[in-house]
Design a protein around this motif. Structure first.
Motif, mmCIF file in Angstrom:
data_model
loop_
_atom_site.group_PDB
_atom_site.id
_atom_site.type_symbol
_atom_site.label_atom_id
_atom_site.label_comp_id
_atom_site.label_asym_id
_atom_site.label_seq_id
_atom_site.Cartn_x
_atom_site.Cartn_y
_atom_site.Cartn_z
ATOM 1 N N LEU A 43 0.823 -1.219 0.000
ATOM 2 C CA LEU A 43 0.000 0.000 0.000
ATOM 3 C C LEU A 43 0.855 1.266 0.000
ATOM 4 C CD1 LEU A 43 -2.741 -0.971 2.628
ATOM 5 C CD2 LEU A 43 -3.067 -0.680 0.174
ATOM 6 N N PHE A 44 2.144 1.107 0.276
ATOM 7 C CA PHE A 44 3.009 2.271 0.439
ATOM 8 C C PHE A 44 4.038 2.390 -0.686
ATOM 9 C CE2 PHE A 44 1.238 0.997 4.473
ATOM 10 C CZ PHE A 44 0.725 2.203 4.954
ATOM 11 N N SER A 45 3.711 1.815 -1.831
ATOM 12 C CA SER A 45 4.557 1.937 -3.017
ATOM 13 C C SER A 45 3.661 2.162 -4.233
ATOM 14 C CB SER A 45 5.377 0.666 -3.247
ATOM 15 O OG SER A 45 6.262 0.445 -2.176
ATOM 16 N N GLY A 46 4.216 2.871 -5.222
ATOM 17 C CA GLY A 46 3.497 3.062 -6.480
ATOM 18 C C GLY A 46 2.289 3.966 -6.352
ATOM 19 N N ALA A 47 1.282 3.684 -7.195
ATOM 20 C CA ALA A 47 0.086 4.529 -7.208
ATOM 21 C C ALA A 47 -0.782 4.259 -5.992
ATOM 22 C CB ALA A 47 -0.702 4.274 -8.486
ATOM 23 N N ARG A 48 -1.525 5.245 -5.596
ATOM 24 C CA ARG A 48 -2.393 5.097 -4.428
ATOM 25 C C ARG A 48 -3.649 4.311 -4.808
ATOM 26 N NH1 ARG A 48 -1.825 10.947 -1.411
ATOM 27 N NH2 ARG A 48 -3.100 9.957 0.193
ATOM 28 N N THR A 49 -4.031 3.410 -3.936
ATOM 29 C CA THR A 49 -5.249 2.635 -4.171
ATOM 30 C C THR A 49 -6.335 2.954 -3.156
ATOM 31 O OG1 THR A 49 -4.312 0.831 -2.854
ATOM 32 C CG2 THR A 49 -4.007 0.726 -5.243
ATOM 33 N N LEU A 50 -5.943 3.554 -2.035
ATOM 34 C CA LEU A 50 -6.912 3.953 -1.015
ATOM 35 C C LEU A 50 -6.661 5.409 -0.643
ATOM 36 C CD1 LEU A 50 -6.655 0.888 1.425
ATOM 37 C CD2 LEU A 50 -8.574 1.422 -0.088
ATOM 38 N N PRO A 51 -7.698 6.210 -0.519
ATOM 39 C CA PRO A 51 -7.457 7.596 -0.114
ATOM 40 C C PRO A 51 -6.875 7.686 1.298
ATOM 41 C CG PRO A 51 -9.817 7.121 -0.202
ATOM 42 C CD PRO A 51 -9.119 5.938 -0.772
ATOM 43 N N ILE A 52 -7.396 6.854 2.200
ATOM 44 C CA ILE A 52 -6.910 6.831 3.579
ATOM 45 C C ILE A 52 -6.759 5.372 4.018
ATOM 46 C CG2 ILE A 52 -7.440 7.419 5.977
ATOM 47 C CD1 ILE A 52 -8.907 9.889 4.955
ATOM 48 N N ILE A 53 -5.622 5.063 4.604
ATOM 49 C CA ILE A 53 -5.334 3.693 5.038
ATOM 50 C C ILE A 53 -5.531 3.627 6.558
ATOM 51 C CG2 ILE A 53 -3.536 1.917 5.197
ATOM 52 C CD1 ILE A 53 -2.220 3.448 2.739
ATOM 53 N N SER A 54 -6.384 2.718 7.011
ATOM 54 C CA SER A 54 -6.633 2.588 8.442
ATOM 55 C C SER A 54 -5.689 1.555 9.057
ATOM 56 C CB SER A 54 -8.088 2.171 8.689
ATOM 57 O OG SER A 54 -8.967 3.195 8.296
ATOM 58 N N LEU A 55 -5.042 1.930 10.142
ATOM 59 C CA LEU A 55 -4.136 1.029 10.861
ATOM 60 C C LEU A 55 -4.427 1.130 12.353
ATOM 61 C CD1 LEU A 55 -0.836 2.016 8.978
ATOM 62 C CD2 LEU A 55 -2.071 -0.142 8.738
ATOM 63 N N THR A 56 -3.998 0.110 13.080
ATOM 64 C CA THR A 56 -4.172 0.165 14.533
ATOM 65 C C THR A 56 -2.974 0.897 15.154
ATOM 66 O OG1 THR A 56 -2.976 -1.878 15.006
ATOM 67 C CG2 THR A 56 -5.316 -2.078 14.424
#
Lengths: 319, 115
Positions: B90-103
């Motif tokens: 999720l942290f390389s290349g083009a963005r696939t999610l506007p916002i990434i949810s993590l704990t």
């Protein structure tokens, strides 16, 4: 030909944080032949110390980063700028505040050629400084207030601080401002409210002599310490036996509207000894902190006195 | 909180922001701009309940008065090591999610001090 790239920084703008605007700067403004200008609006605050760090951008004297306010967003654009108390007040215009327990609200110590104007910057804790410059920076027409050992730090012979208000609000500290290594300071007001214990010095320094012109520097046990003695031209201070180029004044409400912490207001008032006591500097101080043209008579400090009649006329002109 | 993070080194100079550096920390539900949501050099992560000490670490840099030559000052003292997160892609290349949810445990566990 150099292009100015203007980006808004505000809710709903091109960027919503100051650091995002800075981080989006091309790595070399020289290579792309651009000025990267941010126009901020509204209130910016944070609790993690430094809100904005400048670093890592290749610049020169004609291609640089500039942070200012959007049209109409500065305290100086306020319709009541002539009658508002001259102090940090987010209600008057764009403001930047850090309540962090460390750092510097804005840290430009690692970046040359930063231009900064029309903003209000505050640090509310005892461990945060408002602003630190790197080389060849130009800070014009800003309000800085902090309760820290020093409020601002200007650090290079090629940097200039002009038409700014710098207020130390912490009691019994070392200094109001650190001015070092041959920097230039023109038409600034450096003060601590007179109901707070005096800092040891109004300004401290290091290295080469600082050039100080038309500056009001009040409420320190001493005027200056550290580094080579500054060169003063038509400055004002409240200590006895002032150095050459400095005139002694009593620091009270005969000079400024109000000098108590809670009600501080560093506009000059009619009859102030600082009125007309400066030296004309059309290059560095053509206008004061409120945008008033100084003309042929230059007052000491960041504020140029305007008579009450002229204020009324200016107000009508705005309608 | 929500964090804007750089995922591509801005430049080779030491004082450029680097992959893993936190750019900005904002309150939950922050109204990010289109540029902030779409720039492929950045990501936005949302983390509930992260410790203030972790935020302070992520945002810290060398003290301004530290004796470090111009150009040698790191933008941040700490970075997020994306390889320590559940889905590094999720942290390389083009963005696939506007916002990434993590704990908070995922983020606090991936926050590492730079050498």
């Amino acid at each position: 030909m150099t292009t100015t790239i203007t980006k808004t920084i505000k809710a709903g703008g091109d960027y919503t944080t100051l650091q995002a605007w800075e981080d989006a700067t091309p790595v070399s403004l020289v290579a792309v032949d651009q000025i990267w200008q941010g126009q901020a609006s509204g209130a910016f605050s944070g609790a993690s110390g430094t809100l904005l760090t400048f670093s890592g951008t290749t610049v020169d004297s004609t291609r640089y980063q500039e942070l200012t306010t959007e049209a109409g967003a500065s305290f100086r654009d306020n319709a009541n700028v002539q009658t508002n108390a001259l102090r940090w007040n987010s209600a008057n215009g764009c403001s930047i505040t850090s309540s962090g327990s460390y750092g510097t609200t804005i840290n430009a110590s690692g970046q040359a050629q930063v231009r900064f104007s029309k903003l209000q910057v505050e640090a509310t804790t005892s461990k945060t400084t408002c602003f630190i410059t790197g080389p060849t920076s130009d800070i014009d027409g800003c309000i800085f207030e902090a309760a820290k050992t020093k409020v601002v730090e200007i650090n290079a012979s090629t940097s200039i601080l002009r038409n700014c208000l710098v207020v130390q609000r912490r009691t019994a500290v070392t200094e109001c401002a650190k001015l070092s290594y041959g920097c230039t300071v023109v038409n600034c007001t450096f003060v601590t409210p007179n109901d707070l214990t005096k800092p040891a010095e109004v300004i401290t320094g290091a290295g080469a002599s600082v050039t100080t012109k038309n500056c009001a520097m009040f409420w320190g046990t001493a005027l200056q310490a550290g580094g080579s003695a500054p060169t003063y031209t038509t400055c004002g201070n409240d200590n006895g036996t002032p150095p050459s180029g400095v005139t002694q004044f009593t620091y009270d409400t005969s000079l400024f509207q109000n000098v108590s912490d809670a009600t501080r207001d560093y506009r000059l008032l009619s009859g102030s000894g600082l009125i007309g006591a400066g030296t004309v500097d059309a290059t560095n101080a053509p206008t004061d902190i409120a945008g008033t043209t100084r003309g042929a008579s230059n007052d000491i400090g960041c504020w140029q006195f305007v008579s009450a009649a002229a204020v009324v006329l200016m107000g009508q002109a705005c309608l | 909180m929500e964090f804007l993070i750089r995922v591509v080194d801005k430049g080779v100079a030491m004082d450029c922001s680097k992959r893993g550096d936190v750019i900005s920390a904002c309150s939950d539900g922050w109204a990010w701009s289109a540029e902030e949501l779409n720039n492929d050099y950045w990501r936005i992560i949302s983390v509930l309940g992260i410790l203030q000490s972790a935020v302070d670490a992520a945002m810290s840099s060398a003290p301004p008065d530290a004796v470090i030559p111009l150009g040698q000052r790191k933008r941040r003292n700490w970075m997020i090591d994306f390889l320590l997160l559940p889905d590094p892609s999720l942290f390389s290349g083009a963005r696939t999610l506007p916002i990434i949810s993590l704990t908070k445990n995922q983020v606090q566990g991936a926050l590492v001090k730079k050498p």
